[in-house]
Design a protein around this motif. Structure first.
Motif, PDB file in Angstrom:
ATOM      1  N   VAL A  66       5.057  -6.312   3.979  1.00  0.00           N
ATOM      2  CA  VAL A  66       4.957  -4.940   3.460  1.00  0.00           C
ATOM      3  C   VAL A  66       3.862  -4.184   4.209  1.00  0.00           C
ATOM      4  N   MET A  67       2.708  -4.849   4.409  1.00  0.00           N
ATOM      5  CA  MET A  67       1.590  -4.187   5.084  1.00  0.00           C
ATOM      6  C   MET A  67       1.895  -3.895   6.556  1.00  0.00           C
ATOM      7  N   LYS A  68       2.678  -4.791   7.179  1.00  0.00           N
ATOM      8  CA  LYS A  68       3.084  -4.527   8.565  1.00  0.00           C
ATOM      9  C   LYS A  68       3.948  -3.270   8.620  1.00  0.00           C
TER      10      LYS A  68
ATOM     11  N   ARG B  93      -4.057 -18.396   5.040  1.00  0.00           N
ATOM     12  CA  ARG B  93      -3.587 -17.559   6.135  1.00  0.00           C
ATOM     13  C   ARG B  93      -3.615 -16.068   5.787  1.00  0.00           C
ATOM     14  N   SER B  94      -4.163 -15.747   4.643  1.00  0.00           N
ATOM     15  CA  SER B  94      -4.196 -14.351   4.195  1.00  0.00           C
ATOM     16  C   SER B  94      -5.561 -13.725   4.420  1.00  0.00           C
ATOM     17  N   GLU B  95      -5.560 -12.433   4.713  1.00  0.00           N
ATOM     18  CA  GLU B  95      -6.822 -11.708   4.848  1.00  0.00           C
ATOM     19  C   GLU B  95      -7.202 -11.002   3.554  1.00  0.00           C
ATOM     20  N   ALA B  96      -6.452 -11.287   2.499  1.00  0.00           N
ATOM     21  CA  ALA B  96      -6.769 -10.694   1.200  1.00  0.00           C
ATOM     22  C   ALA B  96      -8.023 -11.361   0.639  1.00  0.00           C
TER      23      ALA B  96
ATOM     24  N   SER C 156      -7.696   6.373   2.907  1.00  0.00           N
ATOM     25  CA  SER C 156      -7.302   5.434   1.845  1.00  0.00           C
ATOM     26  C   SER C 156      -7.072   4.033   2.410  1.00  0.00           C
ATOM     27  N   CYS C 157      -6.594   3.929   3.641  1.00  0.00           N
ATOM     28  CA  CYS C 157      -6.428   2.605   4.279  1.00  0.00           C
ATOM     29  C   CYS C 157      -7.808   1.976   4.450  1.00  0.00           C
ATOM     30  N   LYS C 158      -8.693   2.752   5.075  1.00  0.00           N
ATOM     31  CA  LYS C 158     -10.025   2.243   5.395  1.00  0.00           C
ATOM     32  C   LYS C 158     -10.785   1.905   4.123  1.00  0.00           C
ATOM     33  N   GLY C 159     -10.662   2.777   3.119  1.00  0.00           N
ATOM     34  CA  GLY C 159     -11.359   2.552   1.854  1.00  0.00           C
ATOM     35  C   GLY C 159     -11.021   1.199   1.259  1.00  0.00           C
ATOM     36  N   CYS C 160      -9.767   0.805   1.366  1.00  0.00           N
ATOM     37  CA  CYS C 160      -9.377  -0.495   0.809  1.00  0.00           C
ATOM     38  C   CYS C 160      -9.730  -1.637   1.758  1.00  0.00           C
ATOM     39  N   HIS C 161      -9.419  -1.467   3.031  1.00  0.00           N
ATOM     40  CA  HIS C 161      -9.692  -2.562   3.986  1.00  0.00           C
ATOM     41  C   HIS C 161     -11.179  -2.924   4.029  1.00  0.00           C
ATOM     42  N   ASP C 162     -12.047  -1.923   3.959  1.00  0.00           N
ATOM     43  CA  ASP C 162     -13.498  -2.182   4.012  1.00  0.00           C
ATOM     44  C   ASP C 162     -13.937  -3.169   2.937  1.00  0.00           C
TER      45      ASP C 162
HETATM   46  C1  HEC Z   1      -5.341  -1.125  -1.789  1.00  0.00           C
HETATM   47  C2  HEC Z   1      -5.629  -1.853  -0.591  1.00  0.00           C
HETATM   48  C3  HEC Z   1      -5.018  -1.508   0.728  1.00  0.00           C
HETATM   49  C4  HEC Z   1      -4.644  -0.262   1.193  1.00  0.00           C
HETATM   50  C5  HEC Z   1      -4.732   1.078   0.498  1.00  0.00           C
HETATM   51  C6  HEC Z   1      -4.129  -0.477   2.528  1.00  0.00           C
HETATM   52  N1  HEC Z   1      -4.199  -1.800   2.856  1.00  0.00           N
HETATM   53 FE1  HEC Z   1      -3.578  -2.637   4.598  1.00  0.00          FE
HETATM   54  N2  HEC Z   1      -4.083  -4.475   3.900  1.00  0.00           N
HETATM   55  C7  HEC Z   1      -4.695  -4.741   2.715  1.00  0.00           C
HETATM   56  C8  HEC Z   1      -4.908  -6.171   2.585  1.00  0.00           C
HETATM   57  C9  HEC Z   1      -5.545  -6.876   1.398  1.00  0.00           C
HETATM   58  C10 HEC Z   1      -4.403  -6.775   3.749  1.00  0.00           C
HETATM   59  C11 HEC Z   1      -4.375  -8.282   4.089  1.00  0.00           C
HETATM   60  C12 HEC Z   1      -3.079  -8.871   3.531  1.00  0.00           C
HETATM   61  C13 HEC Z   1      -2.975 -10.374   3.758  1.00  0.00           C
HETATM   62  O1  HEC Z   1      -3.327 -10.847   4.866  1.00  0.00           O
HETATM   63  O2  HEC Z   1      -2.538 -11.072   2.839  1.00  0.00           O
HETATM   64  C14 HEC Z   1      -3.885  -5.668   4.567  1.00  0.00           C
HETATM   65  C15 HEC Z   1      -3.293  -5.840   5.802  1.00  0.00           C
HETATM   66  C16 HEC Z   1      -2.862  -4.813   6.619  1.00  0.00           C
HETATM   67  C17 HEC Z   1      -2.247  -5.004   7.922  1.00  0.00           C
HETATM   68  C18 HEC Z   1      -1.982  -6.339   8.612  1.00  0.00           C
HETATM   69  C19 HEC Z   1      -0.633  -6.893   8.181  1.00  0.00           C
HETATM   70  C20 HEC Z   1      -0.340  -8.233   8.860  1.00  0.00           C
HETATM   71  O3  HEC Z   1      -0.489  -9.278   8.215  1.00  0.00           O
HETATM   72  O4  HEC Z   1      -0.010  -8.209  10.051  1.00  0.00           O
HETATM   73  C21 HEC Z   1      -1.992  -3.746   8.412  1.00  0.00           C
HETATM   74  C22 HEC Z   1      -1.351  -3.405   9.758  1.00  0.00           C
HETATM   75  C23 HEC Z   1      -2.422  -2.786   7.417  1.00  0.00           C
HETATM   76  N3  HEC Z   1      -2.943  -3.464   6.325  1.00  0.00           N
HETATM   77  C24 HEC Z   1      -2.332  -1.422   7.574  1.00  0.00           C
HETATM   78  C25 HEC Z   1      -2.649  -0.493   6.575  1.00  0.00           C
HETATM   79  C26 HEC Z   1      -2.555   0.943   6.725  1.00  0.00           C
HETATM   80  C27 HEC Z   1      -2.145   1.665   8.003  1.00  0.00           C
HETATM   81  C28 HEC Z   1      -2.894   1.488   5.526  1.00  0.00           C
HETATM   82  C29 HEC Z   1      -2.921   2.938   5.109  1.00  0.00           C
HETATM   83  C30 HEC Z   1      -1.810   3.798   5.460  1.00  0.00           C
HETATM   84  C31 HEC Z   1      -3.241   0.390   4.639  1.00  0.00           C
HETATM   85  N4  HEC Z   1      -3.085  -0.790   5.305  1.00  0.00           N
HETATM   86  C32 HEC Z   1      -3.654   0.546   3.328  1.00  0.00           C
HETATM   87  C33 HEC Z   1      -5.042  -3.819   1.753  1.00  0.00           C
HETATM   88  C34 HEC Z   1      -4.754  -2.464   1.806  1.00  0.00           C
END
Ligand code: HEC
Length: 146
Positions: A34-36, A84-87, A134-140
């Protein structure tokens, strides 16, 4: 009768507390998929905005992003922080703050979809900054650095 109530109460309580997933690896892979997709649409949006190609597709990518943001509420079952997760564990330990970060993403993606539909370039640019924030806010706070 009281026995039935006791059993029902037990079932209710145990279903409320047993939220851990039965398939941690699968859930993590699903989440990463989903995140990809989120990342893929963001790349496409960036190319449209910076290079002026495929401008007709901006609304399509914005709508897809808004759908993905809504689905992102469901991709963090407890126990899915496999190796293997970055969560980060903070997702579950600071559930309220994490929920806020997710809601910010949902709101920002909806605002961006609305701006994309308006054709107002200034509004689109501003909404994109909100979305990126919003991406950065969560990733940070909630994603491990790779
Ligand atoms: C509410 C939290 C949250 C938000 C908002 C969020 N992310 Fe993420 N994202 C994560 C987390 C946690 C992971 C790691 C997931 C894992 O490895 O299990 C991740 C992983 C990713 C990955 C790597 C996926 C992979 O495994 O290859 C990408 C690319 C990414 N995010 C892009 C984005 C972008 C672009 C946005 C905004 C448009 C966004 N994310 C918004 C939490 C978030």
């Amino acid at each position: 009768m009281t026995k039935v109530i006791r059993v029902l109460t037990f079932l209710l309580l145990s279903s409320a507390t047993t939220t851990a997933t039965a398939n941690p690896e699968g859930e993590a892979r699903y989440r990463q998929g989903v995140m990809k997709s989120v990342g893929g649409h963001m790349t496409a949006i960036g190319m449209i905005m910076r290079q002026g190609i495929h401008t007709d597709a901006l609304k399509f990518h914005a709508d897809a992003m808004a759908s993905l943001a809504k689905q992102s509420k469901n991709i963090y079952p407890e126990g899915s922080d496999v190796s293997r997760s970055e969560a980060l564990p903070a997702i579950w330990e600071q559930a309220k703050a994490f929920q806020k970060a997710t809601q910010r993403f949902i709101d920002a993606s909806e605002a961006f979809a609305e701006a994309a539909g308006s054709g107002d370039q200034r509004a689109v640019g501003q909404a994109l900054r909100g979305l990126g924030g919003s991406c950065k806010g969560c990733h940070d706070d909630f994603r491990a650095e790779s």
